[in-house]
Design a protein around this motif. Sequence first.
Motif, short mmCIF file in Angstrom:
data_model
loop_
_atom_site.label_atom_id
_atom_site.label_comp_id
_atom_site.label_asym_id
_atom_site.label_seq_id
_atom_site.Cartn_x
_atom_site.Cartn_y
_atom_site.Cartn_z
N ASP A 110 0.81 -1.22 0.00
CA ASP A 110 0.00 0.00 0.00
C ASP A 110 0.85 1.27 0.00
N THR A 111 2.16 1.14 -0.17
CA THR A 111 2.96 2.34 -0.34
C THR A 111 3.00 2.77 -1.81
N TYR A 112 2.49 1.90 -2.69
CA TYR A 112 2.51 2.24 -4.12
C TYR A 112 1.09 2.47 -4.65
N LYS A 113 1.04 3.02 -5.86
CA LYS A 113 -0.21 3.45 -6.45
C LYS A 113 -1.26 2.34 -6.64
N PRO A 114 -0.87 1.17 -7.18
CA PRO A 114 -1.93 0.20 -7.52
C PRO A 114 -2.83 -0.15 -6.31
N THR A 115 -2.22 -0.46 -5.16
CA THR A 115 -3.04 -0.85 -4.01
C THR A 115 -3.80 0.35 -3.45
N LYS A 116 -3.19 1.53 -3.52
CA LYS A 116 -3.91 2.73 -3.07
C LYS A 116 -5.15 2.97 -3.94
N LYS A 117 -4.97 2.81 -5.26
CA LYS A 117 -6.12 2.98 -6.15
C LYS A 117 -7.17 1.91 -5.90
N LEU A 118 -6.69 0.71 -5.59
CA LEU A 118 -7.63 -0.38 -5.30
C LEU A 118 -8.46 -0.04 -4.07
N ALA A 119 -7.78 0.49 -3.05
CA ALA A 119 -8.50 0.87 -1.82
C ALA A 119 -9.56 1.91 -2.14
N ALA A 120 -9.25 2.81 -3.10
CA ALA A 120 -10.22 3.86 -3.45
C ALA A 120 -11.46 3.29 -4.12
N THR A 121 -11.34 2.14 -4.80
CA THR A 121 -12.52 1.57 -5.45
C THR A 121 -13.53 1.06 -4.42
N SER A 122 -13.12 0.96 -3.15
CA SER A 122 -14.07 0.55 -2.11
C SER A 122 -15.16 1.59 -1.93
N GLU A 123 -14.91 2.82 -2.40
CA GLU A 123 -15.90 3.89 -2.28
C GLU A 123 -17.21 3.54 -2.96
N THR A 124 -17.15 2.75 -4.04
CA THR A 124 -18.38 2.41 -4.75
C THR A 124 -18.81 0.96 -4.48
N GLY A 125 -18.28 0.36 -3.41
CA GLY A 125 -18.81 -0.93 -2.98
C GLY A 125 -17.95 -2.14 -3.29
N SER A 126 -18.46 -3.30 -2.89
CA SER A 126 -17.64 -4.50 -3.00
C SER A 126 -17.47 -4.96 -4.44
#
Lengths: 693, 693
Positions: B352-368
Motif C-alpha cells: 500500500d505504499t505504491y499506487k496500484p493498491t492505493k487505487k484499489l483501496a479507493a474503489t471501495s468507495e463504490t462498494g464490494s
Amino acid sequence: MEKILVLLTFLGSVTALLFALFTAKRVLKFSEGNEKMQKISKSIRKGANAYLKRQYSVVSVFFAGMFVVLCVMAATKLLTWFVPFAFVTGGFFSGLSGFIGMKIATLSNARTANACQEGLNRGLRVAFSAGSVMGFTVVGLGLLDISVWFFLLKFVFHLSPSDITGAMLTFGMGASSMALFARVGGGIFTKAADVGADLVGKVEAGIPEDDPRNPAVIADNVGDNVGDVAGMGADLYESYVSSVISASALGVSAFGGEIKAMAVPMLLAAIGILMSIVGTFFVRTGENIEQKLLLKALRRGTNLSAVGIAVIALPVVWLVLGKASLGLYFAILSGLIAGVLIGLSTEYFTSDTYKPTKKLAATSETGSATIIIGGLGLGMKSTAVPIVIVAISVLISYFVSGGGSSASMGLYGIALSAVGMLSTLGITLATDAYGPVADNAGGIAEMAGLPPEVRERTDALDSLGNTTAATGKGFAIGSAALTALALIASYVDKVKSINPEADLSFDIVNPVVLIGLFIGGCLPFVFAALTMDSVGKAAQSVVKEVRRQFKEIAGLMDGNAEPDYASCVDLCTKASLREMVLPTIVAVLVPIVVGLVLGYKGVVGMLAGATVSGFLMAIFMSNSGGAWDNAKKYIESGTHGGKGSEQHKAAVVGDTVGDPFKDTSGPAINILIKLLSMVSIVFAALVVNFSIL
Amino acid sequence: MEKILVLLTFLGSVTALLFALFTAKRVLKFSEGNEKMQKISKSIRKGANAYLKRQYSVVSVFFAGMFVVLCVMAATKLLTWFVPFAFVTGGFFSGLSGFIGMKIATLSNARTANACQEGLNRGLRVAFSAGSVMGFTVVGLGLLDISVWFFLLKFVFHLSPSDITGAMLTFGMGASSMALFARVGGGIFTKAADVGADLVGKVEAGIPEDDPRNPAVIADNVGDNVGDVAGMGADLYESYVSSVISASALGVSAFGGEIKAMAVPMLLAAIGILMSIVGTFFVRTGENIEQKLLLKALRRGTNLSAVGIAVIALPVVWLVLGKASLGLYFAILSGLIAGVLIGLSTEYFTSDTYKPTKKLAATSETGSATIIIGGLGLGMKSTAVPIVIVAISVLISYFVSGGGSSASMGLYGIALSAVGMLSTLGITLATDAYGPVADNAGGIAEMAGLPPEVRERTDALDSLGNTTAATGKGFAIGSAALTALALIASYVDKVKSINPEADLSFDIVNPVVLIGLFIGGCLPFVFAALTMDSVGKAAQSVVKEVRRQFKEIAGLMDGNAEPDYASCVDLCTKASLREMVLPTIVAVLVPIVVGLVLGYKGVVGMLAGATVSGFLMAIFMSNSGGAWDNAKKYIESGTHGGKGSEQHKAAVVGDTVGDPFKDTSGPAINILIKLLSMVSIVFAALVVNFSIL
C-alpha cells in the motif's frame, strides 16, 4: 467451373441480404405504439446513432493511419497494392454490419413492446424477426464481400492464389480491427451505463430498474444497442469472414493452388445461409404458447438448419473436390457437432435449470465473498469441457482430412471445421440478437408506464434470450479458437512464401518460441485487465453525473422535472471512445514489436500462447458472468430469500462483477486472438526481413 | 576432485542444519510468558501436531500406493530399483521440513508475544530467529539429501550419470507430491478456519478478531502453522530441490556426462547457504528502532547475501568448469537479478505504499463489486512485468551459456538461472516464515489479554512480514517457471534415453503438441477451481459448527463458558484432509493419461501449456490476493472511512476472496507445474512404450 462456384457463393450472399430486407420491411409494418413509446424509442435511436457516428469518426482516424502505413509498405514492395484497400473495405463492412443491426434493433424495440401488449408470441415474432435481419445481414454482407473480392482478384486482376489470399487476409484484419473497436467501445458504453444506472438509481436512490426518473436510463438502453447489438454484429461479421478466409487460404496450400479448394469454404457458407433461412420458417408456432415450448421452437429451427447443412455438404464436397477428399466432409461435421456440444456445455454451466448455477445461487447464503469465489471457481472449472471438445475436434478434423500424410491437408481440415461450426450463424445469430431488442422493449414498457403484464412478457422474452445467447457465445468462442489455429498455419505459409529458405520448425523447446508462448499467454490477461479498468473508469464518471443530477435538478424524484438524459449518453460516449483506443492499439502493436524483436518464430509462439490462454480466459469470463447473472435471476424468482434479501444483494454484487466479464472483456478476447494473427500475417514481410533475432 | 565437490556440498548442508539447531536453541531460551499464554500456545501446538500426524497418515497411503506402482515398474525394467526408494525419501524429507518448521513456529509464538511485551525489536528477533530455523532447515535438509543420494548412487552403486539423474528426479517427484498435499491440505485448513472465524465471529456475532470466545479462534491459529508454515516449508523444500536436481540433470547432457557439471548447481546452493548465514548477522540492529528501518535491515541482509553469492560464484564456476564455460556464470547472475526484480514487481503491485493498491483501496468507495473488479484487474495486469522479466532472463541465460551453438548448454544455463534465483533461499525464507509466527503471537496476545501496545507491536511485525512475504512469493513463482522449463528439457532427454530413435521435434503447429498445449493450459484453471471449491466447502462446515456453539453453549458470549475449540480444529482437519486428495490425484493422473493417449509429444505440449498458464494464474492470484489484503489494511489505517465503514466492509469482501487466491490456489499451482513434469519424467518409459498416438 470456377466461375460457377463463385457465382453460387455470390447468389447465396444476395439471398441472405434479400431475406434480411424482406424481413425488415415486415418488422417495420408493426406499430411503434403510443406517442410516449415513440418518443422514448426515438431518443434511444438518437443516442445510439450519435454514438456510432462518433465511434466511426474516431475509428476512421485509426483506419486512415493504418491505410497510410500499408500504402508505404506496398510502395516498398512488402505488400501488394490491393492490401491497403482490402483492409479498409473489411473495416467498412464490419462496421456496416453493426450499424444495420443497430438500426433495425432500435426500430424494433418499441414495436416489440407494443406487440407484447397483444401477446407473448406476437412480441417474440417481432423481436426474432429483428434478430433475423441482423443475422442475415451479417452473413450476407460477409459472403458478399468475400465473393466480390475473390472475383475481382482472380478474374479481373488475375492474381496468383497466394496473393489473393494475402489480400483477403488483410480484409480480415480490417474487419477484426473494426470489430475490436466496436466490441470494446460498445462493451464499455453498455456496462458503464448499466453499472452507473444501477449503483445510483437502484441502490442509492432506491428507484426501480428502468425508472424514467433515472438520468442514466436512456444511456443504459442506448448501451444495449451499441454494445450488445452493434458490437456483436461487427464481432460476428469478423468471426464469420475470418473463418472462411483462413480456410480458403489453407485450401491453397493443401491443394497446390487449386481454386476449387478455396471455393469450398465459401460454398459451405452459402449452404449455411440457405439452410438457416429454411430453419427460420420452423421457428413459427401457434399463437399463445408457453416459454418452454418457444425455446423448443427456436431450437428446432437451429437444429434443422444444422442437419440440413450436414446433409447437403456431403454431395457438395464430393462434387467439388472428388471422392478422395471426402475426409474433409467429416472435418466439417466434427466442427458442426463440436459447436453444438460447446453450446450445450455453456448452457449447462450458466443456466439455472442445472446444478452449477443452482449451487452458485446457494453460496449467496454466506454473503458476497462466497458467491464471488463460487462464480470464479465455476468459470475456471467450466474451461475443461470445451477444451476437451475442441481438442477432440481438432484431432479428428486433422486426421480424417489426411493430416497424417500431409500436414497442410490436416490444417485445411481444421479450418473447415471452424467454417462448419459457424455455418449456421444466420439463424443462431438471429436467436442471439433478439435478446437485446426484448431487453430494450422491457425498458420502454417500464418507462412508458404500460401495464405490468407487458413487462412480464418482455422479461420472459429477455430470459429466453439469455439461454440462446449462452449457446451463441459457445459458438463464437469455439470457432475463434479453431480459426486462430488456422490463422497460425496461414502465418507459417506466409513466412514460407516470403522466404522459401526460412526454417519452419517451431519447436516448443526453442527458447524464442517459448518466450513467445509466455508473452502471448500474458496478452489476454492484460487485455482483460485493461478493458475491465476502462469499464470501471467510465462507470465512475456516470455515477458522479447521475448523483449530480439527483442533487441539482429540483423535483426530479417527484417526477415534476425531467432528468438530462442526453448528458449521460454523451458522457458514456466520450468515456467509451476514450477508453477503447488503448486496448486496440496494444493489440495491433504487440505482434509487430514481438516480431521485430523475436522474429517469426517468436510470433508463432506468441500466437499459440495467446490462442490457448485467450480461449481459456474467454470461456472463464463468459461462463462466470453468465452464471452470476442467472444466479441473480434465480434468486429473484423467489429462492434463497428472493428479491431484496441479503442473499439477493450478494447476488447483485456477483452480477455486477460478471457484467464486464461476459459483455466486455470475454467477447473482446475472442476478437483479440484473431486480430493478433491477422496483424502478424499482414506485417510478416516486415518481420521476416527486419527482425533482430 | 569429484569427491571433494560432493564433500563441499555435504559440508554446506551440515552447516545450514547446525546453524538452524543453534538458532533454535537460542529461541527456546526465551520465556513463553504467563500461564495463560503457555496454555494457549500449548493448545495451538496440540492442534497443529494432531493435524500433521493425520495428514501424514493419509499421505502415507498415497506414498505406499505409488511405491508399489513404482516397484512394479522397476520389476518390469521400466525403471531402476532406486526409483521407488528415492521417491519415498523425497516425500519424507519434504514432510520433515514442514514438520520442523511448524514445530519451531508453534514453540515461538508465545515467546514472540512475550518478547513484544519488552519491545518491538526483541519481538522481531525472536520471530526472525524462528523463521531462520525454518529457512536453514529447508535448505540444509534439501542439500543433505541431494548430496547423500548423489554420493551413494555415484560412488557406492556406480550408476551411470543418466541413471543417477533419473533416480534423483524421482526424489523430486516425492518431494513435489508431499508439497502439494501439504500446501493444498494446509491451505484449505487455514483458509476454512479463517473464513469461518471471521464470518460468524466478526461479522455475525460482532466480536473482535482473535477473541477467545470465538470457537474457531484456535483453529485459525493452528491454520497459520499448518498452512503458512508447514505447507510453505514442504513447498519451498520442493522448489529448492527441484531446481538443483533439474539443473544437475541438464548438466549431464550439456557436458556429455561429466560429473563436475552436475556438481555446479549443488555447489552454488552451498555457497548460497553460507552467504545467507552471513546475511542473517546483518539483520541485527540497535534496540528500539522504527519499522521502516527494520525493513531496511532485513533488506540489507538479503541483498548482502545476493551480492556475496554473485561474487563467489564467479571463481567457483571458473575453477570447476573452466574459462570456456564462464557464460554460465552470467546465467546464474541473470537468475539472481530476475528474482530480485520479480520480488520488487510483486511488492509494487501489492504494497500500500505504491499506487496500484492505493487505487484499489479507493474503489471501495463504490462498494464490494468495484473492489472485486479492481483487484481482479490489478492481478491480471500485474502478470505482464514478471513475464517480461522471465522472458529476458531465459533469453539471456540461454544465449550467454552457448545455447546458440549447443541447445543443451543453453538449457543448462536456464536451469542454473533458476538455481541462482533460489540460492538466497535460506535468508529469504527466514524473512518470509517469520510472518505467521508474528501473526500467531498477535492472536495469543489478544486471547491472553495482554496490554494493547503488545498487540500493536505484533501487528507491526505481521505487517512487515506481509511485505517480505510478497518478495518471497515472487522468488517462488519465478523459480517455479524456470525450473518447470528445465524439467521439460529433462523430459525430452529422458525420452531420448528411452528411445534413441524417437522423433524429438515438438513443433507447435503439430496438432498433437497443440492439443497438449490446450489441455496443459487448462489444468491450472481447473486446479485453482478445485482448491477454491474445497476452501468453500470446508469453510461452510466451520461456519455451521461455530454457529451451533454460539447457540448451544450457554454463557459463551458472556465469557462464563469456554467454547469447544477442539471440535473446530477437528472439523478443519477432517475437511482439509478429505478435500486435499482429489486435486493431488488429478495432478498425478492427468500427465499419465495424456501421455498414454497423446504420446510423449502431447506430454511436452501439455507441460509447456501448464507452465505458461500456471505461471500467469499463480501471479494473477497471488497479486490480487495480496493487494486486497493490503488495501483492507490501508483502509483500517484510517483512509476511506477507516475500520467499520462501508468501504471497510467492501474491502473485507475483497480480502475474503483473496484469501484462497493467495494462500491456497496460487501457491499450489507453483507446485503443480513442477509435479506434472516430474510425474511425466518418472512415467516416461510407460508412455513411450505404450501410448496410443
